[in-house]
Design an enzyme around this catalytic site. Structure first.
Site, PDB file in Angstrom:
ATOM      1  N   ASP A 244      -7.817  -5.626  -0.053  1.00 35.04           N
ATOM      2  CA  ASP A 244      -8.223  -6.504  -1.160  1.00 35.04           C
ATOM      3  C   ASP A 244      -7.826  -7.956  -0.957  1.00 35.04           C
ATOM      4  OD1 ASP A 244      -7.364  -3.683  -3.062  1.00 35.04           O
ATOM      5  OD2 ASP A 244      -9.381  -4.445  -2.715  1.00 35.04           O
TER       6      ASP A 244
ATOM      7  N   HIS B 230       0.858  -1.189   0.000  1.00 29.28           N
ATOM      8  CA  HIS B 230       0.000   0.000   0.000  1.00 29.28           C
ATOM      9  C   HIS B 230       0.889   1.233   0.000  1.00 29.28           C
ATOM     10  CE1 HIS B 230      -3.184   2.801   1.096  1.00 29.28           C
ATOM     11  NE2 HIS B 230      -4.012   1.857   0.708  1.00 29.28           N
TER      12      HIS B 230
HETATM   13  C1  SDX Z   1      -6.191  -0.020  -2.959  1.00 32.29           C
HETATM   14  O1  SDX Z   1      -4.446   4.514  -2.075  1.00 32.29           O
HETATM   15  C2  SDX Z   1      -5.374   3.878  -1.491  1.00 32.29           C
HETATM   16  O2  SDX Z   1      -5.787   4.215  -0.388  1.00 32.29           O
HETATM   17  C3  SDX Z   1      -5.951   2.702  -2.241  1.00 32.29           C
HETATM   18  C4  SDX Z   1      -6.973   1.852  -1.488  1.00 32.29           C
HETATM   19  C5  SDX Z   1      -8.250   2.615  -1.243  1.00 32.29           C
HETATM   20  O3  SDX Z   1      -8.983   2.250  -0.316  1.00 32.29           O
HETATM   21  O4  SDX Z   1      -8.572   3.539  -2.031  1.00 32.29           O
HETATM   22  O5  SDX Z   1      -6.420   1.442  -0.250  1.00 32.29           O
HETATM   23  C6  SDX Z   1      -7.350   0.614  -2.282  1.00 32.29           C
HETATM   24  O6  SDX Z   1      -5.938   0.294  -4.093  1.00 32.29           O
HETATM   25  C7  SDX Z   1      -5.321  -0.970  -2.184  1.00 32.29           C
HETATM   26  C8  SDX Z   1      -4.082  -1.455  -3.002  1.00 32.29           C
HETATM   27  C9  SDX Z   1      -4.538  -2.574  -3.939  1.00 32.29           C
HETATM   28  N1  SDX Z   1      -3.456  -2.907  -4.896  1.00 32.29           N
HETATM   29  C10 SDX Z   1      -2.841  -4.104  -4.817  1.00 32.29           C
HETATM   30  O7  SDX Z   1      -2.996  -4.924  -3.924  1.00 32.29           O
HETATM   31  C11 SDX Z   1      -1.900  -4.366  -5.974  1.00 32.29           C
HETATM   32  C12 SDX Z   1      -0.562  -4.864  -5.447  1.00 32.29           C
HETATM   33  N2  SDX Z   1       0.084  -3.749  -4.736  1.00 32.29           N
HETATM   34  C13 SDX Z   1       1.040  -2.954  -5.475  1.00 32.29           C
HETATM   35  O8  SDX Z   1       0.716  -2.738  -6.804  1.00 32.29           O
HETATM   36  C14 SDX Z   1       1.513  -1.747  -4.669  1.00 32.29           C
HETATM   37  O9  SDX Z   1       1.736  -2.177  -3.385  1.00 32.29           O
HETATM   38  C15 SDX Z   1       0.657  -0.490  -4.613  1.00 32.29           C
HETATM   39  C16 SDX Z   1       0.320   0.012  -5.973  1.00 32.29           C
HETATM   40  C17 SDX Z   1      -0.585  -0.736  -3.850  1.00 32.29           C
HETATM   41  C18 SDX Z   1       1.488   0.581  -3.899  1.00 32.29           C
HETATM   42  O10 SDX Z   1       2.592   0.814  -4.684  1.00 32.29           O
HETATM   43  P1  SDX Z   1       3.646   1.987  -4.308  1.00 32.29           P
HETATM   44  O11 SDX Z   1       3.260   2.707  -3.097  1.00 32.29           O
HETATM   45  O12 SDX Z   1       3.885   2.789  -5.539  1.00 32.29           O
HETATM   46  O13 SDX Z   1       4.882   1.162  -3.877  1.00 32.29           O
HETATM   47  P2  SDX Z   1       6.040   0.765  -4.830  1.00 32.29           P
HETATM   48  O14 SDX Z   1       5.472   0.210  -6.099  1.00 32.29           O
HETATM   49  O15 SDX Z   1       6.990   1.895  -4.896  1.00 32.29           O
HETATM   50  O16 SDX Z   1       6.662  -0.477  -4.018  1.00 32.29           O
HETATM   51  C19 SDX Z   1       7.740  -0.303  -3.150  1.00 32.29           C
HETATM   52  C20 SDX Z   1       8.508  -1.624  -3.279  1.00 32.29           C
HETATM   53  C21 SDX Z   1       8.936  -1.928  -4.709  1.00 32.29           C
HETATM   54  O17 SDX Z   1      10.084  -2.768  -4.603  1.00 32.29           O
HETATM   55  P3  SDX Z   1      11.558  -2.101  -5.001  1.00 32.29           P
HETATM   56  O18 SDX Z   1      11.427  -1.648  -6.423  1.00 32.29           O
HETATM   57  O19 SDX Z   1      11.752  -0.983  -4.001  1.00 32.29           O
HETATM   58  O20 SDX Z   1      12.505  -3.251  -4.811  1.00 32.29           O
HETATM   59  O21 SDX Z   1       7.644  -2.721  -2.892  1.00 32.29           O
HETATM   60  C22 SDX Z   1       7.443  -3.568  -4.018  1.00 32.29           C
HETATM   61  C23 SDX Z   1       7.808  -2.781  -5.250  1.00 32.29           C
HETATM   62  O22 SDX Z   1       8.255  -3.646  -6.293  1.00 32.29           O
HETATM   63  N3  SDX Z   1       6.040  -3.925  -3.999  1.00 32.29           N
HETATM   64  C24 SDX Z   1       5.579  -5.164  -4.156  1.00 32.29           C
HETATM   65  C25 SDX Z   1       4.194  -5.061  -3.993  1.00 32.29           C
HETATM   66  N4  SDX Z   1       3.858  -3.794  -3.749  1.00 32.29           N
HETATM   67  C26 SDX Z   1       5.009  -3.087  -3.756  1.00 32.29           C
HETATM   68  N5  SDX Z   1       6.226  -6.327  -4.437  1.00 32.29           N
HETATM   69  C27 SDX Z   1       5.439  -7.424  -4.525  1.00 32.29           C
HETATM   70  N6  SDX Z   1       4.088  -7.404  -4.382  1.00 32.29           N
HETATM   71  C28 SDX Z   1       3.444  -6.259  -4.104  1.00 32.29           C
HETATM   72  N7  SDX Z   1       2.127  -6.263  -3.951  1.00 32.29           N
END
Ligand code: SDX
Length: 426
Positions: free
Chosen positions: A360, A303
């Site tokens: 989720d 998140h």
């Molecule tokens: C919702 O914003 C909100 O409030 C949204 C929400 C709402 O109520 O409105 O809460 C609802 O959208 C919840 C989130 C649902 N999405 C998912 O579950 C999809 C999987 N999650 C990711 O896509 C991700 O965690 C996000 C999009 C939710 C957040 O991404 P960020 O904040 O941009 O974080 P990032 O991509 O910069 O990640 C930081 C690190 C990265 O690794 P490095 O490049 O630093 O090595 O964490 C990794 C990412 O690759 N990472 C994950 C991951 N999420 C982040 N690695 C594996 N699996 C994941 N799910």
């Protein structure tokens, strides 16, 4: 405590005021930065940017705290109802009994759709994704309710807010029924909001529909958990659309379109499909290795704000167990989800990145047990989030300092050059 930041560039310093909220991080007011320095801030993804001032929802991502108008989500999920939370988000205070009675009556008596609106669904293929139907149908509402799209009229703003909250369940249920080929079921005014929705989804003309209080309570609680969440991507979309003066039906349609993305509201469908793909507990290690090899993300995990447990995920997990117990379902995917959570939370890859289950992760197992196909999961999210979107839109629109949102950019394209006729090109 300092009340300003000083930025010095090429020996010239500018004072940037620091603004304080009632809680949470202070903000550095950069509204005069471009005028004073001829430079923009640069923050793609808005990881360090507050886009607005708001009184609606507060999140402390490190502590895993979520408050709606100051009330913790855990207390609202346990003690309130979705319609009462709708009133709270819209008006800022919990309603008195009389206020709630009036509000509930207004919503109940706006749940029907214009009779001609039902023909709108006929334009879609039966196999259309229900989110495609929702995006189109909600955008079309202004064609049927032109008497409440004058955004400068507070009465019309309130009517369109009530209409949206009231009609989303009817539209969502129709989007579902249309894909099943079953006839549409009309709302009943003697049922509660969530019971009415479940009946419109699962009743058939051939027999009387039996309500299940455990499922009604679970549906209502799931709506509460999804109602609002500060300035997430879809809410920011609604605010930006609304800043141009677009009416609420258009703004909410824009929010639905943004919510559909797999990184946002579409993750609940993706998370269930991921669990189905993993299939068994034995397959978890190989799947997790694929995540660590960056082949795919762990859907329902991570998140932008929560770097601790999403408080909604804990309530969602409890609700999941309640529903499966009530329905006497022993869903193997729940065992996979719990084992996956345990493994992920003990793995340095996820710990180092502060990746925890979000709302989720468990919602899909619960909703599937209730009878919804995965394609309906984001529709349910959109139904619940409508009150958050419209409350945030209302707050933005009624802000006397409201301006159209118009970000700038860091330009790295071609500098000016003269046109060359096609006969002279290489
Ligand atoms: C919702 O914003 C909100 O409030 C949204 C929400 C709402 O109520 O409105 O809460 C609802 O959208 C919840 C989130 C649902 N999405 C998912 O579950 C999809 C999987 N999650 C990711 O896509 C991700 O965690 C996000 C999009 C939710 C957040 O991404 P960020 O904040 O941009 O974080 P990032 O991509 O910069 O990640 C930081 C690190 C990265 O690794 P490095 O490049 O630093 O090595 O964490 C990794 C990412 O690759 N990472 C994950 C991951 N999420 C982040 N690695 C594996 N699996 C994941 N799910």
């Amino acid at each position: 405590m300092t009340d300003k930041a000083i930025l010095t560039i090429d020996g010239k310093s500018v004072d940037l005021p620091i603004m304080k909220g009632t809680t949470g991080p202070d903000v550095i007011d950069v509204r005069k930065l471009y005028a004073d320095t001829d430079r923009f801030t640069f923050d793609p993804g808005f990881t360090s940017t507050a886009s607005c001032e708001s009184k609606i929802t507060f999140i402390d991502g490190d502590a895993g705290i979520l408050l709606h108008r100051g009330y913790p989500i855990e207390q609202l999920a346990e003690k309130s109802s979705f319609l009462e939370v709708c009133y709270l988000l819209l008006h800022g205070e919990l309603p008195t009994a009389a206020e709630f009675e009036t509000f509930e009556h207004n919503i109940t008596y706006h749940t029907m759709l214009h009779a001609q609106f039902d023909r709108f669904f006929e334009g879609f293929r039966r196999d259309a994704h229900p989110m495609a139907v929702m995006t189109g149908a909600v955008g079309a509402l202004s064609a049927f309710y032109k008497d409440s799209i004058d955004v400068d009229d507070p009465v019309q703003r309130q009517i369109s807010a009530h209409r949206l909250i009231a009609k989303m369940p009817t539209i969502a249920a129709r989007a579902f029924k249309y894909t099943t080929g079953q006839p549409f079921i009309s709302p009943r005014n003697n049922l509660s909001y969530s019971e009415n929705f479940l009946r419109m989804c699962f009743a058939v003309p051939a027999e009387d529909w039996k309500s299940n209080p455990v499922l009604t309570r679970a549906m209502d609680r799931i709506f509460i958990l999804h109602a609002d969440h500060e300035q997430n991507a879809s809410t920011s979309t609604v605010r930006l659309a609304g800043s141009s003066g677009a009416h609420p039906f258009a703004c909410i349609a824009a929010g639905i379109a943004c919510l559909w993305g797999p990184s946002h509201g579409g993750a609940n469908q993706e998370a269930l499909e991921m669990l189905e793909q993993i299939g068994t507990v034995e397959n978890i290690p190989a799947y997790v290795q694929g995540v660590k090899d960056r082949k795919y993300k762990l859907m329902g995990f991570g998140h932008r704000v929560y770097k601790n447990f999403d408080p909604r995920a804990k309530v969602m997990q409890k609700t999941c167990h309640e529903v499966l117990d009530a329905l006497k379902i022993d869903d193997p995917l729940l065992h996979v989800a719990m084992e996956l959570e345990k493994i992920a939370l003990s793995d340095p890859y996820f710990i180092d990145r502060k990746l925890y289950p979000n709302i989720d992760f468990y919602s899909g197992i619960t909703l599937r047990a209730m009878g919804f196909p995965a394609s309906m999961f984001t529709v349910l999210f959109a139904l619940a989030r409508t009150v958050g979107w419209i409350s945030q839109w209302k707050e933005m629109f009624e802000d006397p300092a409201r301006k159209i949102g118009r970000p700038r950019q860091l330009y790295t394209g071609a500098t000016q050059r003269d046109f060359i006729g096609i006969d002279k090109r290489g």
